[in-house]
Enzyme design. Structure first.
Site, PDB file in Angstrom:
ATOM      1  N   ASP A 196     -12.827 135.910 -47.204  1.00  0.00           N
ATOM      2  CA  ASP A 196     -11.863 136.804 -46.574  1.00  0.00           C
ATOM      3  C   ASP A 196     -12.613 137.988 -45.971  1.00  0.00           C
ATOM      4  O   ASP A 196     -13.024 138.903 -46.680  1.00  0.00           O
ATOM      5  CB  ASP A 196     -10.833 137.297 -47.597  1.00  0.00           C
ATOM      6  CG  ASP A 196      -9.677 138.038 -46.940  1.00  0.00           C
ATOM      7  OD1 ASP A 196      -9.808 138.407 -45.750  1.00  0.00           O
ATOM      8  OD2 ASP A 196      -8.652 138.250 -47.610  1.00  0.00           O
ATOM      9  N   HIS A 240      -8.523 134.803 -45.375  1.00  0.00           N
ATOM     10  CA  HIS A 240      -7.323 135.620 -45.531  1.00  0.00           C
ATOM     11  C   HIS A 240      -6.054 134.777 -45.557  1.00  0.00           C
ATOM     12  O   HIS A 240      -5.004 135.250 -45.961  1.00  0.00           O
ATOM     13  CB  HIS A 240      -7.264 136.634 -44.380  1.00  0.00           C
ATOM     14  CG  HIS A 240      -6.384 137.800 -44.655  1.00  0.00           C
ATOM     15  ND1 HIS A 240      -6.558 138.635 -45.745  1.00  0.00           N
ATOM     16  CD2 HIS A 240      -5.297 138.290 -43.990  1.00  0.00           C
ATOM     17  CE1 HIS A 240      -5.640 139.583 -45.736  1.00  0.00           C
ATOM     18  NE2 HIS A 240      -4.856 139.387 -44.690  1.00  0.00           N
ATOM     19  N   SER A 245      -1.758 140.667 -48.184  1.00  0.00           N
ATOM     20  CA  SER A 245      -2.440 141.598 -47.292  1.00  0.00           C
ATOM     21  C   SER A 245      -1.819 142.985 -47.445  1.00  0.00           C
ATOM     22  O   SER A 245      -1.872 143.571 -48.526  1.00  0.00           O
ATOM     23  CB  SER A 245      -2.379 141.078 -45.860  1.00  0.00           C
ATOM     24  OG  SER A 245      -3.276 141.755 -45.032  1.00  0.00           O
ATOM     25  N   TYR A 254       6.760 142.797 -46.908  1.00  0.00           N
ATOM     26  CA  TYR A 254       5.525 143.144 -46.197  1.00  0.00           C
ATOM     27  C   TYR A 254       5.527 144.624 -45.808  1.00  0.00           C
ATOM     28  O   TYR A 254       4.794 145.419 -46.334  1.00  0.00           O
ATOM     29  CB  TYR A 254       5.352 142.249 -44.968  1.00  0.00           C
ATOM     30  CG  TYR A 254       4.024 142.448 -44.275  1.00  0.00           C
ATOM     31  CD1 TYR A 254       2.868 141.867 -44.789  1.00  0.00           C
ATOM     32  CD2 TYR A 254       3.922 143.221 -43.126  1.00  0.00           C
ATOM     33  CE1 TYR A 254       1.635 142.057 -44.169  1.00  0.00           C
ATOM     34  CE2 TYR A 254       2.695 143.408 -42.493  1.00  0.00           C
ATOM     35  CZ  TYR A 254       1.560 142.836 -43.020  1.00  0.00           C
ATOM     36  OH  TYR A 254       0.347 143.019 -42.405  1.00  0.00           O
TER      37      TYR A 254
END
Length: 722
Positions: A651, A686, A565, A485
């Protein structure tokens, strides 16, 4: 186009739980032609080609037609994978066990907890006489709120006297929130209904509650228009929303969030102000004094300032102010200046990740090398003892300031979330629930989790967790699922996923990296992966892949990378920078257009991590240099991994235009023969609140795509299909 996999001769692979498949994963694909125009724009002297700008209009007929055509291509590809249905059956079986949430005592004296009895779309909220479920009854079942399970229950907020319960819902994964109110005793739905709320709960005070909302967006722009003027309202029970009063707003700061809270004893009200910094400002008001002014506790948005509790005219704060690794302080509302703060738990050697009251004592959780460690303290901050956990893992506590009931959950990569009661006096932990149907289908003793540290490009040591079957050999033949991430101060501790078991039981290695940009080592670690240091995050992830290869665990064609994301941005960026290093890439709901991300919904809120193309020539050119949309390589010698982009039509966090434009650019470029697909989910957002059926569908396609493009057939999928 024909490709024969040399790995099909590998006996070692067959022994690891996968067998080889000779199906050609690279058939010729005729990609749909994306809507485009001649849009170009100037970015401080650089000309930016934005030919796929029409895809930003997600409701346009041309975009809708393109989405349908892309899904048809993707579905046709996935349908030809012979073991796909076997993957689905096995994932369904792995998810079919009772999942219990932590209980908490409500203000009505009853105990509440969520539970999913196996494969329900959404977990059900129950209440009972005690934490073990005596006299259990359904309090609220979100599965009854929609026919397809796409309405999620996102929050529950009981009035101070326990007679009313407000709850928040999200539809189809959107960030937009609706608030409803129940009579707690009878569960009767009251007429109160709030719409167009966002990033909010319900903070009860008197005969109503405070909440935060935006103005209603224009028709057709509900999921894409920039969100501005987040304001705090007060809703009095029994009145329509049109009569709600604005109690706090800042017309000079349209890009600020305003989140409201009220202490349990109703002595204090506080508002956190964020959106344009790494943390939040904090204002507070003494509700014991009619007409009391707002007091500034922290004026900047440079630090996290979280109200843990408030009573007797004091605020208790978990904060990064003057503490890059965080501390816990008391603030007297009558003397709020920072010089008067009383430090209770000072900054230590490891990151303090949370503090909460527990029957007059304190439980503090620390992150040490990305794994949780918890300790019990006196209210003055003196250490009593450590709360012991069995291995690397994640924890969560349920406590009350004035009640002895203390519960916690613990999980790790192959340890499903388990609930414990904790005796504050003796320090003993006991299983709260011990039921056979609440046990996931995993034997933890079959697997190993180890933590390794590798060097990034600049010599920084980066931690990574590896989980795999015992007996796995370092012969370069192991499929690896590398996840990362690296942003927004978010830490990635160990945690359990039933879906991940499918990868592990088929001989795969799950590698989870703790990249710079996250919160694993405090403020400096986060800052080292932001703005014009963002390349550090990509270098860390690339180094993780190189480590897995150099240490003999795998080879490029067996290395799959995934992230969602900000992690989707990560995957898109590193594929463009090092396409030869990876065999498969899954960028999920990613931020792919770094030049325009701040123009949609709440994208402006990410500027403190990314910077924007409007900031300066240097920032604009830096963003353009790694933006996945703008750095796709193309040419006869370019060989990209197999890529499946994922996004969803609802989203409104990272709008699907990011993935649309990126996928269109990939498909138009010369990137080699491997597939470049996009999977566009419907009635999903999302990720939060997604029904379990949709989650299983998504992981079915992800794992099928990965194994197929590695030339492997998962053994447990074969067994499940019999």
């Amino acid at each position: 186009m024909k490709q024969l996999f040399p790995l099909c001769a590998s006996i070692a692979l067959m022994a690891s739980g996968v067998s080889c498949t000779r199906s050609n994963p690279n058939p010729r694909i005729d990609y749909p032609e994306a809507p485009q125009d001649s849009t170009v724009y100037d970015a401080f002297g650089r000309t930016v080609d934005d030919r796929y700008r029409p895809l930003e209009n997600d409701t346009a007929a041309a975009t809708v037609a393109w989405v349908e055509a892309e899904n048809a291509v993707t579905n046709a590809y996935l349908d030809r994978i012979p073991f796909r249905e076997g993957v689905r059956k096995r994932l369904t079986s792995l998810n079919e066990y009772v999942k219990n949430g932590l209980p908490w005592r409500g203000n009505d004296g009853k105990f509440y907890y969520f539970r999913n009895d196996g494969l329900k779309s959404q977990a059900v909220l129950y209440r009972a006489k005690d934490a073990k479920g005596d006299g259990e009854e359904v309090f609220l079942d979100p599965n009854a709120l929609s026919e397809d399970g796409t309405v999620a229950l996102t929050g529950v907020f009981q009035s101070k006297d326990g007679t009313k319960t407000a709850y928040t819902i999200s539809r189809s994964g959107s960030d937009w929130t609706e608030i409803y109110v129940l009579d707690t005793a009878t569960r009767e739905l009251l007429p109160d209904h709030i719409e167009w709320a966002k990033f909010t709960g319900a903070a009860w005070h008197g005969d109503g509650f405070y909440y935060s909302a935006y103005p209603k967006p224009a028709d057709g722009k509900e999921l894409s228009a920039a969100n501005e003027y987040h304001s705090v309202y007060y809703h009095k029970l029994g009145t329509p929303q049109s009569e709600d009063k604005v109690v706090f707003e800042d017309r000079k700061a349209p890009l600020h969030f305003h989140s409201v809270g009220v202490s349990d004893d109703e002595s204090a009200m506080f508002i956190a102000i964020g959106g344009q910094g790494n943390g939040n400002a904090l204002l507070a008001k003494d509700l014991r004094k009619p007409g009391a002014p707002w007091v500034t506790i922290e004026p900047s948005q440079d630090y996290d300032v979280e109200v843990v509790d408030a009573f007797d005219g004091n605020l208790y704060l978990y904060t990064g102010v003057d503490a890059p690794l965080y501390r816990f302080v008391k603030v007297d509302l009558s003397r709020p200046a920072k010089d008067n703060w009383t430090e209770i738990i000072p900054e230590g050697e490891n990151v303090l990740s949370g503090v909460q009251f527990a029957d007059g004592k304190l439980i503090a959780t620390y992150s040490k090398d990305a794994s949780d460690h918890a300790y019990l303290y006196t209210p003055e901050g003196e250490l009593i003892r450590e709360i012991e956990f069995p291995t690397y893992g994640s924890s969560s506590f349920s406590t009350r300031r004035t009640g002895p009931e203390t519960f916690y959950s613990f999980s790790s990569f192959v340890y499903p979330s388990t609930l414990y009661s904790y005796d504050l006096s003796t320090g003993e932990s006991g299983l709260l629930i011990d039921r056979e149907d609440a046990k996931a289908k995993v034997n933890s003793e079959d697997y190993i989790t180890e933590q390794v540290f590798f060097e990034s490009k600049d010599g920084t040591k980066i931690p990574m967790f590896l989980t795999y079957k015992k007996g796995l050999k370092r012969d370069g033949s192991n499929p690896v699922y590398l996840y990362g991430y690296g942003g927004f101060n978010v830490s990635l501790p160990p945690g359990f996923s039933a879906n991940r078991l499918f990868w592990l039981e088929n001989g795969g290695i799950y590698a989870q990296t703790n990249l710079r940009g996250g919160g694993e080592y405090g403020h400096a670690w986060h800052e080292a992966g932001t703005k014009m240091q963002k390349q550090n995050v990509f270098d860390d992830f690339i180094a993780a892949g190189e480590y897995m290869i150099n240490e003999g665990w795998t080879k490029p064609e067996l290395l799959a990378i995934e992230g969602g994301s900000n992690g989707g941005l990560l995957v898109g960026a590193v594929v463009n920078q090092r396409p030869e290093l990876f065999g498969v890439a899954i960028p999920r709901v990613g931020v792919m257009d770094m030049m325009r991300y701040h123009l949609f919904t709440i994208g402006w809120n990410w500027a403190h991590d990314y910077g924007t193309a409007d900031d300066s020539p240097e920032m604009a050119h830096y963003l353009l240099g790694y933006s996945p949309l703008h750095t796709v390589k193309s040419g006869p010698d370019v060989k990209y991994p197999a890529i499946m982009v994922t996004t969803a039509d609802h989203d409104d966090r990272v709008v699907p235009a990011h993935s649309f434009k990126y996928a269109a650019a990939l498909q138009a470029a010369q990137t080699g023969e491997r597939p470049k697909l996009i999977r566009i989910d419907s009635k999903a957002g999302h990720g939060a609140g997604k029904p379990i059926g949709k989650v299983i569908d998504e992981y079915t396609d992800i794992y099928s795509f990965i194994f197929y493009n590695m030339g492997l057939e998962p053994a447990t999928a074969k067994e499940a299909s019999k």
